[in-house]
Design an enzyme around this catalytic site. Structure first.
Site, PDB file in Angstrom:
ATOM      1  N   SER A 117      93.926   8.619  37.442  1.00  0.00           N
ATOM      2  CA  SER A 117      93.670   8.231  38.829  1.00  0.00           C
ATOM      3  C   SER A 117      93.680   9.424  39.769  1.00  0.00           C
ATOM      4  O   SER A 117      92.864  10.331  39.650  1.00  0.00           O
ATOM      5  CB  SER A 117      94.665   7.154  39.271  1.00  0.00           C
ATOM      6  OG  SER A 117      94.313   6.625  40.519  1.00  0.00           O
ATOM      7  N   HIS A 118      94.621   9.440  40.697  1.00  0.00           N
ATOM      8  CA  HIS A 118      94.686  10.449  41.751  1.00  0.00           C
ATOM      9  C   HIS A 118      95.474  11.682  41.321  1.00  0.00           C
ATOM     10  O   HIS A 118      95.636  12.615  42.118  1.00  0.00           O
ATOM     11  CB  HIS A 118      95.341   9.845  42.995  1.00  0.00           C
ATOM     12  CG  HIS A 118      96.669   9.229  42.683  1.00  0.00           C
ATOM     13  ND1 HIS A 118      96.791   8.030  42.015  1.00  0.00           N
ATOM     14  CD2 HIS A 118      97.937   9.656  42.916  1.00  0.00           C
ATOM     15  CE1 HIS A 118      98.069   7.751  41.868  1.00  0.00           C
ATOM     16  NE2 HIS A 118      98.791   8.715  42.395  1.00  0.00           N
ATOM     17  N   ASP A 303      89.426   8.633  40.296  1.00  0.00           N
ATOM     18  CA  ASP A 303      88.730   7.612  39.511  1.00  0.00           C
ATOM     19  C   ASP A 303      88.019   6.570  40.369  1.00  0.00           C
ATOM     20  O   ASP A 303      87.470   5.606  39.849  1.00  0.00           O
ATOM     21  CB  ASP A 303      89.700   6.917  38.557  1.00  0.00           C
ATOM     22  CG  ASP A 303      90.707   6.022  39.265  1.00  0.00           C
ATOM     23  OD1 ASP A 303      91.184   6.427  40.351  1.00  0.00           O
ATOM     24  OD2 ASP A 303      91.037   4.948  38.755  1.00  0.00           O
ATOM     25  N   ASP A 305      89.146   4.383  42.791  1.00  0.00           N
ATOM     26  CA  ASP A 305      89.714   3.104  43.219  1.00  0.00           C
ATOM     27  C   ASP A 305      90.474   3.195  44.537  1.00  0.00           C
ATOM     28  O   ASP A 305      90.781   2.172  45.148  1.00  0.00           O
ATOM     29  CB  ASP A 305      90.592   2.483  42.129  1.00  0.00           C
ATOM     30  CG  ASP A 305      91.819   3.312  41.770  1.00  0.00           C
ATOM     31  OD1 ASP A 305      91.940   4.452  42.246  1.00  0.00           O
ATOM     32  OD2 ASP A 305      92.665   2.809  40.995  1.00  0.00           O
ATOM     33  N   ARG A 306      90.769   4.393  45.020  1.00  0.00           N
ATOM     34  CA  ARG A 306      91.475   4.546  46.290  1.00  0.00           C
ATOM     35  C   ARG A 306      90.498   5.000  47.383  1.00  0.00           C
ATOM     36  O   ARG A 306      89.397   5.470  47.096  1.00  0.00           O
ATOM     37  CB  ARG A 306      92.612   5.550  46.163  1.00  0.00           C
ATOM     38  CG  ARG A 306      93.711   5.091  45.227  1.00  0.00           C
ATOM     39  CD  ARG A 306      94.912   6.013  45.269  1.00  0.00           C
ATOM     40  NE  ARG A 306      95.985   5.515  44.415  1.00  0.00           N
ATOM     41  CZ  ARG A 306      97.246   5.903  44.488  1.00  0.00           C
ATOM     42  NH1 ARG A 306      97.610   6.791  45.387  1.00  0.00           N
ATOM     43  NH2 ARG A 306      98.154   5.397  43.679  1.00  0.00           N
TER      44      ARG A 306
END
Length: 585
Positions: A117-118, A303, A305-306
């Site tokens: 992710s982040h 990725d 999603d944020r």
């Protein structure tokens, strides 16, 4: 290269520490590169799934370092476990919401996402893997607990080999991940087939978004001389998606996407869209630093999603963002034109969404942190829009949070509010008008990253002791509690948040230490499950302000009494040795 393969069992032994966190298994790259580390976890996943033989799954990642190598290994394990087809995003790329869209639109068995992710990428940084089920959402705890149990007892994994039985070489090496197409291989053992299909990474996802939003109106907004837009992909996976949507489809200028190339190390940056790690975008959106600051700035993470939403010199908190989207959704976004039945937020997220739900007369749900907790509510039609204070916003179009969805939602709101007006309505105007109607929830989060695990646990144990003493001092269940003798406002709730899913009755306990004050203010402490090493302590502080005259303060100023209290009673600085947080949001 041969178009046949065999399946061989390979002995292995359990490896400690393969329990998935809030959203998958995340460790340093060098940990994943250890012999059998990835093999063990993926085999444990496949051993946890029923009716896997002959199924079709999706596979892709955020493009970080070791992404393509992991894809090759997973394909061999998939074939070894009887999976019929693996659909791989072109170049190994699938942003997290696109993975969910592919699973749902093509009715697949599930999908494997390679992402941390982040978190930073590169040879010395982080890698991750998670599994999404057939509704497109993250695997529930019933699945992840089986995976973890299997990692503790695994003795062998099944893997595809060359026809001569050589286990080191890849029988599917002929497949070019950069070229869309289908390649089928035959298992010499039982004549079954295994297919690798390289698919367009964006088609299903972009088509879904085009069905939800009025792209004609958004194109008209982009064409207005009084509107400018800048998207920061942070060298993560959303660069190609951003170019297709904002430039090719909406007609944005060629330079309206910055850091749009997906890089294995995210350009050496930390791909987390917040005021600290997206400082370059924040500066570009500040008219005091940039005379040509865009009217809207937006960022997404590694990725996809944020998200982060910025106006000209104005930051929209994630808690406010989801509340404004919910408040304007029916009028501004075609997908929601028939109305909302409910909304949901994670427990640490500020209560701005609650006030919108009350105003709209719809259901409001408070769940633990982790997008998987929204899935049942969405599947049951009880929540269409959901949000987390950790820059996550989404809806029931997929079962993941979706950065580009949030950005398109804000563009739609701006277009709607600006219709028939001489000038484009600013983001700051939209948010301040929202505060006038619903009040403002001042909110801030302090992140203390990579804290020594023992120190982090000591903070939480101390808070448990404090809450126990506070509750024990009560003479009646409703008696207000004193958190500190020098602090006037009393506490009405002091607990470790627990959740019972209203759909299936499942329980989640120990989800964060809460101190809810009699005026509705809150202080919350929890350990994050998204790091790859050490522990991250998150401290959340919230205060509600109904009076319009008090809604324009700086959040840190407005919250200072509660922030000082939280640091004092938690002894966080004393236990961790940290004078300052790593990130303040």
């Amino acid at each position: 290269m041969a178009s046949t393969f065999k399946v061989a069992p390979v002995p292995t032994t359990p490896i400690e520490g393969q329990k998935t966190g809030t959203s998958g298994l995340r460790k340093k790259v060098v940990v994943f590169q250890q012999p059998n580390y990835l093999h063990n976890w993926v085999q444990s996943l496949f051993s946890s799934l029923e009716a896997l033989k002959g199924s079709t799954i999706a596979l892709g990642g955020d493009g970080r370092y070791w992404n393509k190598e992991a894809i090759r290994i997973i394909c061999r394990l998939a074939a070894g476990n009887g999976v019929g087809t693996v659909k791989i995003g072109q170049n190994g790329i699938l942003c997290t919401p696109a993975m969910s869209a592919v699973i749902r639109s093509q009715k697949l068995y599930g999908g494997i996402i390679l992402t941390a992710s982040h978190n930073p990428g590169g040879p010395t940084n982080d890698f991750g893997i998670k599994y999404n089920v057939s509704n497109g959402g993250p695997a529930p705890e019933s699945v992840t607990s089986r995976i973890f149990a299997n990692t503790k007892s695994i003795s062998e994994y099944s893997i595809a080999t060359l026809p001569d039985g050589t286990t080191e070489d890849d029988p599917f090496a002929s497949v070019d991940l950069s070229v869309k197409g289908t390649t089928t291989f035959t298992n010499e053992t039982d004549s079954s087939t295994f297919t690798i299909e390289v698919i367009d990474s964006a088609d299903d996802y972009v088509n879904l978004l085009r069905s939800m939003f009025d792209f004609e109106k958004l194109s008209a907004l982009f064409a207005r001389p009084g509107f400018s837009f800048l998207f920061d992909a942070m060298s993560g996976v959303t660069g190609p998606y951003g170019r297709r949507i904002f430039i090719e489809l909406l007609g944005g200028k060629s330079d309206c996407v910055m850091r749009g190339e997906t890089l294995e190390d995210f350009g050496g940056g930390h791909p987390d869209p917040n005021l600290t790690y997206a400082a370059e975008l924040v500066a570009k959106c500040d008219p005091e630093q940039n005379p040509n600051a865009p009217d809207m700035g937006a960022a997404s993470d590694g990725d996809g999603d944020r998200n982060m939403i910025l106006g000209k010199g104005f930051f929209v908190t994630p808690s406010d963002s989801v509340a404004v989207i919910a408040a304007k959704a029916v009028e501004a976004i075609p997908y929601f034109s028939k109305g909302l039945s409910g909304v949901a937020r994670s427990m640490p997220t500020a209560g701005a969404l609650d006030r919108v739900a009350k105003g709209l007369g719809i259901e409001m749900h408070e769940v633990p942190t982790g997008w998987k907790y929204f899935g049942n509510l969405m599947d049951a039609g009880r929540a269409q829009i959901c949000g987390e204070e950790s820059f996550g916003t989404g809806s029931d179009h997929v079962r993941e949070k979706d950065g580009i969805f949030a950005i398109l939602s804000w563009l739609s709101i701006i277009a709607y509010e600006s219709e028939g007006k001489d000038k484009v309505v600013s983001i700051e105007e939209i948010v301040t008008e929202h505060w006038k109607k619903y009040g403002r929830n001042y909110f801030s989060r302090y992140d203390y990253e990579e804290v020594e695990t023992d120190a982090a646990n000591a903070v939480m144990s101390h808070l448990d002791d404090l809450q126990a003493k506070m509750n024990a001092a009560r003479t009646t269940p409703d008696e207000p509690m004193v958190i500190d003798p020098t602090f006037e406002t009393k506490v009405s709730v002091a607990d470790n948040f627990a959740y019972v899913d209203p759909v299936d009755g499942s329980e989640a306990k120990g989800q964060g230490r809460r101190f809810v004050f009699s005026d509705g203010s809150r202080v919350i402490f929890r350990l994050s499950g998204t790091g790859s090493s050490g522990a991250t302590i998150r401290m959340y502080v919230e205060r509600y302000e109904a009076d319009e005259a008090g809604q324009k303060e700086d959040a840190q100023v407005a919250l200072k009494p509660f922030i000082d209290l939280a640091l004092r009673v938690s002894k966080l600085q004393e236990f961790t040795g940290r004078e300052k947080p790593t990130v303040i949001t």
